[in-house]
Design an enzyme around this catalytic site. Structure first.
Site, PDB file in Angstrom:
ATOM      1  CB  CYS A 160     -14.390   9.180 -30.915  1.00 45.29           C
ATOM      2  SG  CYS A 160     -15.365  10.366 -31.872  1.00 45.29           S
ATOM      3  CG  ASP A 161     -14.246  14.723 -30.442  1.00 44.10           C
ATOM      4  OD1 ASP A 161     -14.947  13.703 -30.401  1.00 44.10           O
ATOM      5  OD2 ASP A 161     -14.726  15.854 -30.594  1.00 44.10           O
ATOM      6  CB  ALA A 162      -9.764  11.977 -26.577  1.00 44.35           C
ATOM      7  CG  PHE A 164      -7.008  14.735 -34.254  1.00 44.50           C
ATOM      8  CD1 PHE A 164      -6.679  14.417 -35.564  1.00 44.50           C
ATOM      9  CD2 PHE A 164      -6.696  16.000 -33.783  1.00 44.50           C
ATOM     10  CE1 PHE A 164      -6.042  15.348 -36.382  1.00 44.50           C
ATOM     11  CE2 PHE A 164      -6.056  16.937 -34.585  1.00 44.50           C
ATOM     12  CZ  PHE A 164      -5.727  16.607 -35.895  1.00 44.50           C
TER      13      PHE A 164
END
Length: 377
Positions: A160-162, A164
């Site tokens: 999920c960081d991707a 951003f």
């Protein structure tokens, strides 16, 4: 009777005095000069204490300078612009080297922003960013075509960081170049991540495939038996949505998806704010580490304040939460400007401490300040 009257007068005076102090504090929360001074102090400390996970162009630095870029957009303070110019020039405007990894283009947000705003148009070289983006989203690879050996990594943006790291860059590049085709490709890969990682019951994102519930006894669980939802991970997503919506055309065909997702997540994050004003590293089991954490909280504060400022969130409902969060965040800033209580690099809930800091935590603080500056009490 006289004594009772005196007591009443003293009590009334105390109440009035308390109310005046309380109102003064409320007014000072969003005092623009104080907010900006706090942001400058955070930048100065961070610039004097450079840190990176791998290289000067890695994702940690990219997230930090995204915060610097938004701080400049909000204040036009030259100290933020100078920091952007210095790091870009020293990096020779390069991305990091993994062309199919979203983390390695996060640094380009600051490059594109500077190219769009700096008067000297031949200063920034966007060729490395252009080459990266073309390879990242247009060339076939084992992630984009779903042939990765690890089933948890069978999409391009599998963590999920991707969301951003790459989408706000692609979105801003599309705006800068006026090429909407980049948005269409971005949307395809964003939907892959959404369909894989978004929990439609909790309105939160799993960090990656390891944390998706399947109904098996092997599912990852918190000590209280609930699903594992990492604060910073969801902070990456929600703040990334605010960045995307800032620059995405109002009439873009897929914009309603991002607006709806943003509002849905914002509502859930509001529910999960703790009494301290901060969010804990574990969203559904805050008692695991019974303290607030600044990076996730900073991203949430930015995103919620952005929603108020852009008319997407009800001010009466969300402003008290943002006020409470910003006050709590400022308490985590040391006198020398350092932003503490930042969970170190990770992928799931872990503790932080007063002395734990990372550059992306400073970036989150600057993002929060960039929107808090625009709020009215």
């Amino acid at each position: 009777m006289v004594i009772k009257s005196i007591i009443k007068l003293v009590t009334l005076a105390a109440v009035v005095s308390f109310s005046v102090c309380e109102n003064a504090m409320a007014q000072n929360v969003f005092d623009k000069s104080k907010v900006e001074a706090s942001m400058v102090k955070a930048l100065e400390w961070q610039e004097a204490h450079p840190i990176m996970a791998i290289a000067p162009t890695d994702w940690t630095v990219g997230a930090y300078y995204t915060g610097v870029a938004r701080a400049h957009a909000a204040t036009k303070n030259q100290i933020f612009e100078a920091a952007l110019k210095n790091q870009g020039y020293n990096n020779n405007w390069q991305t990091y080297k993994r062309l199919y990894h979203a983390d390695d283009v996060a640094i380009s947000y600051s490059y594109i922003y500077l190219d769009m705003t700096f008067k000297r148009k031949d200063f920034v070289n966007l060729k490395p960013t252009q080459d990266f983006l073309k390879a990242h989203i247009l060339e076939p690879n084992k992630w984009s075509d779903g042939t990765a050996k690890n089933k948890d990594e069978n999409i391009l943006w599998w963590w999920c960081d991707a969301l951003f790291m790459a989408p706000p860059v692609i979105n801003l590049y599309a705006k800068h170049t006026k090429d909407e085709s980049y948005l269409d490709v971005m949307h395809k890969f964003y939907m892959d991540a959404y369909n894989k990682l978004y929990d439609k019951e909790e309105h939160l994102f799993a960090r990656d495939g390891r944390f998706i519930w399947t109904g098996s006894d092997k599912d990852m669980k918190e000590p209280n038996g609930k699903k594992v939802f990492w604060s910073r991970g969801n902070g990456w997503v929600l703040s990334g949505l605010a960045l995307i919506l800032t620059d995405m055309p109002e009439n873009y065909k897929n914009r309603p998806f991002y607006v709806n997702l943003y509002k849905e997540m914002a509502g859930r994050i509001l529910e999960l704010q703790t009494k301290s004003g901060l969010w804990h590293t574990s969203l559904l089991c805050p008692e695991t580490y019974n303290h607030g954490e600044v990076s996730g909280s900073g991203f949430y504060t930015y995103a919620l304040a952005w929603g108020i400022n852009n008319g997407m969130l009800d001010k009466a409902k969300y402003l008290p939460a943002v006020k409470k969060a910003w006050v709590a965040l400022t308490k985590c800033q040391h006198k020398n400007g350092m932003i503490g209580w930042v969970q170190n690099i990770g992928a799931f809930p872990e503790p932080a401490s007063e002395g734990s800091w990372q550059n992306f935590g400073t970036g989150a603080y600057l993002l929060a300040g960039s929107e808090v500056l625009k709020l009215q009490k």
